[in-house]
Design a protein around this motif. Structure first.
Motif, PDB file in Angstrom:
ATOM      1  N   GLU A 167     -20.237 -27.861  16.354  1.00  0.00           N
ATOM      2  CA  GLU A 167     -19.116 -28.452  15.742  1.00  0.00           C
ATOM      3  C   GLU A 167     -19.784 -30.169  15.365  1.00  0.00           C
ATOM      4  OE1 GLU A 167     -15.310 -27.668  18.904  1.00  0.00           O
ATOM      5  OE2 GLU A 167     -17.510 -27.135  19.243  1.00  0.00           O
ATOM      6  N   MET A 168     -20.166 -30.688  16.582  1.00  0.00           N
ATOM      7  CA  MET A 168     -19.833 -31.786  16.193  1.00  0.00           C
ATOM      8  C   MET A 168     -20.825 -32.693  15.011  1.00  0.00           C
ATOM      9  SD  MET A 168     -21.774 -33.273  20.167  1.00  0.00           S
ATOM     10  CE  MET A 168     -20.955 -32.492  21.981  1.00  0.00           C
ATOM     11  N   ALA A 169     -21.722 -31.924  14.598  1.00  0.00           N
ATOM     12  CA  ALA A 169     -22.405 -32.786  13.522  1.00  0.00           C
ATOM     13  C   ALA A 169     -21.058 -32.068  11.793  1.00  0.00           C
ATOM     14  CB  ALA A 169     -23.315 -31.605  12.244  1.00  0.00           C
ATOM     15  N   GLY A 170     -20.254 -31.225  12.038  1.00  0.00           N
ATOM     16  CA  GLY A 170     -19.671 -30.304  11.072  1.00  0.00           C
ATOM     17  C   GLY A 170     -18.704 -31.902  11.376  1.00  0.00           C
ATOM     18  N   ALA A 171     -17.843 -32.170  12.442  1.00  0.00           N
ATOM     19  CA  ALA A 171     -16.713 -33.208  13.123  1.00  0.00           C
ATOM     20  C   ALA A 171     -17.232 -34.368  12.586  1.00  0.00           C
ATOM     21  CB  ALA A 171     -16.378 -33.066  14.155  1.00  0.00           C
ATOM     22  N   LEU A 172     -18.176 -35.023  12.791  1.00  0.00           N
ATOM     23  CA  LEU A 172     -18.618 -36.066  12.541  1.00  0.00           C
ATOM     24  C   LEU A 172     -18.951 -36.666  11.030  1.00  0.00           C
ATOM     25  CD1 LEU A 172     -21.941 -36.925  14.952  1.00  0.00           C
ATOM     26  CD2 LEU A 172     -19.674 -37.925  14.998  1.00  0.00           C
ATOM     27  N   ASN A 173     -19.223 -35.720  10.576  1.00  0.00           N
ATOM     28  CA  ASN A 173     -18.557 -35.437   8.954  1.00  0.00           C
ATOM     29  C   ASN A 173     -18.239 -35.708   8.251  1.00  0.00           C
ATOM     30  OD1 ASN A 173     -21.913 -35.633   7.979  1.00  0.00           O
ATOM     31  ND2 ASN A 173     -22.073 -33.121   8.817  1.00  0.00           N
ATOM     32  N   THR A 174     -17.320 -34.414   8.518  1.00  0.00           N
ATOM     33  CA  THR A 174     -15.449 -34.786   8.227  1.00  0.00           C
ATOM     34  C   THR A 174     -14.393 -35.921   8.435  1.00  0.00           C
ATOM     35  OG1 THR A 174     -15.712 -32.446   8.451  1.00  0.00           O
ATOM     36  CG2 THR A 174     -13.143 -33.594   8.579  1.00  0.00           C
ATOM     37  N   LEU A 175     -14.986 -36.535   9.367  1.00  0.00           N
ATOM     38  CA  LEU A 175     -15.174 -38.002   9.472  1.00  0.00           C
ATOM     39  C   LEU A 175     -14.866 -39.038   8.546  1.00  0.00           C
ATOM     40  CD1 LEU A 175     -14.689 -37.790  13.468  1.00  0.00           C
ATOM     41  CD2 LEU A 175     -12.855 -37.901  12.286  1.00  0.00           C
ATOM     42  N   ALA A 176     -16.089 -38.992   8.525  1.00  0.00           N
ATOM     43  CA  ALA A 176     -17.253 -39.988   7.668  1.00  0.00           C
ATOM     44  C   ALA A 176     -16.236 -39.917   6.198  1.00  0.00           C
ATOM     45  CB  ALA A 176     -18.887 -39.876   7.942  1.00  0.00           C
ATOM     46  N   ASP A 177     -16.292 -38.510   5.998  1.00  0.00           N
ATOM     47  CA  ASP A 177     -15.237 -38.110   4.913  1.00  0.00           C
ATOM     48  C   ASP A 177     -14.287 -38.984   4.390  1.00  0.00           C
ATOM     49  OD1 ASP A 177     -17.683 -36.604   3.960  1.00  0.00           O
ATOM     50  OD2 ASP A 177     -16.805 -34.847   4.157  1.00  0.00           O
ATOM     51  N   ARG A 178     -13.381 -38.769   5.864  1.00  0.00           N
ATOM     52  CA  ARG A 178     -11.916 -39.226   5.935  1.00  0.00           C
ATOM     53  C   ARG A 178     -12.162 -40.850   5.363  1.00  0.00           C
ATOM     54  NH1 ARG A 178      -9.129 -35.670  10.485  1.00  0.00           N
ATOM     55  NH2 ARG A 178      -9.185 -33.904   9.553  1.00  0.00           N
ATOM     56  N   ARG A 179     -12.867 -41.619   6.510  1.00  0.00           N
ATOM     57  CA  ARG A 179     -12.994 -42.932   6.375  1.00  0.00           C
ATOM     58  C   ARG A 179     -13.908 -43.185   4.994  1.00  0.00           C
ATOM     59  NH1 ARG A 179     -17.848 -46.259   6.259  1.00  0.00           N
ATOM     60  NH2 ARG A 179     -17.496 -47.934   6.471  1.00  0.00           N
TER      61      ARG A 179
END
Length: 338
Positions: free
Chosen positions: A319-331
């Motif tokens: 869950e943490m890895a998925g959220a972090l990568n998604t946040l980085a994509d958005r940024r």
């Protein structure tokens, strides 16, 4: 060169990371030096009121070792600086891992407080007596010194700051890394559970009471209590993923924080603390390879643009890895869409 090119502003050079943490230098270096100097000064001021030789070692309440006041003072100053100051000086290294700097500062200043109190108590117990064999060491002073040293260490630890080199990622995470919903914050408690912590406190308290009864004195209680609570605090962590990135808290303070802007990629790995990092808790394996390893099983691995890597064992790793990568994509998308 064209006029427009000549007028183009030159971007400022990136700030260089600190090599010395001011708070670490004050608490980790200056305070032990001042404690050693104060002990030497006190020995000089009281030298005319001390017996010759003075008692330097006790078995219980009875002195069984004697020596000169100045050789004892020199030995105490050297031990205080090498052991206490040697540990706490690590806190001044701004580039080192923050939690390790805090831990070493606490240990070092605890030793400095203990030795300083022992030094002062040793001298005070022998003021204005003719025979050092009649001296009685106030052992409770050791407990007071340790508690004060740890209290000052906690204050210094709270003032330390992370000065590591930071670099922004210039690309989004690899598409093959996990992605997931961003339902923030994602929080997990690591290390000793609440039940295990309660058992630690009750068991340690019972053992300490037993030792105090055997010794016939309660001065050991604050010593073991302070050390036990410090050890307990070092065995519990709180990891959080939020919109700013990944952070780990310990002793009520942020210990590790990697921002989303630094993320090259977050993945999930299977970790065994002793096999992969040589132990349990906060670990370092090579330069820039850190871990908070408190259990065997899944772990989120955060790789930063500066080459550092943080591994955190948690049941919510996916869950943490998925959220972090998604946040980085958005940024990355927001930066390149403006």
């Amino acid at each position: 060169m064209s006029k427009s090119a000549a007028a183009r502003p030159v971007p400022p050079a990136p700030a260089q990371p600190r090599t010395v943490d001011p708070a670490g230098a004050l608490f980790g270096i200056a305070l032990p030096v001042l404690a050693a100097a104060a002990g030497l000064l006190l020995t000089w001021l009281w030298s005319s009121r001390l017996p010759a030789p003075i008692a330097t070692h006790w078995s219980g309440q009875t002195p069984d070792g004697f020596g000169s006041a100045w050789s004892t003072a020199a030995t105490m100053a050297i031990v205080l600086m090498l052991v206490g100051g040697g540990c706490s000086a690590f806190a001044a290294l701004a580039g080192a891992q923050l939690m390790m700097r805090r831990t070493m500062l606490l240990i070092g200043l605890g030793v400095v407080g203990l030795l300083t109190a022992a030094w002062v108590a040793l001298l005070w117990a022998q003021l204005d007596i003719a025979d050092a064999a009649d001296a009685r060491m106030p052992m409770s002073a050791l407990a007071v010194g340790l508690v004060i040293g740890l209290a000052v260490g906690v204050l210094g630890a709270a003032l330390l700051r992370e000065h590591r080199e930071r670099a922004a990622a210039d690309a989004p995470p690899d598409p093959g890394l996990p992605r997931g919903p961003v339902e923030l914050p994602i929080v997990d408690q690591l290390g000793l559970s609440t039940v295990a912590a309660a058992c630690w406190v009750l068991g340690g308290g019972a053992i300490t009471v037993g030792l105090c009864l055997l010794a016939g004195s309660w001065w050991l209680f604050p010593v073991f209590g302070a050390v036990g609570l410090l050890t307990l605090s070092l065995l519990r962590y709180r990891v959080t993923v939020d919109e700013t990135g990944l952070r780990v808290r310990n002793m009520g303070m942020d210990t590790v924080h990697y921002g989303v802007e630094e993320l090259i990629g977050a993945k999930v790995d299977e970790v065994q603390p002793f096999r992969d990092f040589g132990g349990w808790g906060l670990r370092v394996k090579g330069r820039g390879n850190y871990a908070v390893a408190t259990r065997s099983g899944p772990a989120v691995v955060f790789t930063a643009a500066n080459g550092q890597r943080l591994t955190v064992t948690t049941a919510r790793a996916e869950e943490m890895a998925g959220a972090l990568n998604t946040l980085a994509d958005r940024r990355f998308h927001n930066q390149h869409s403006t």
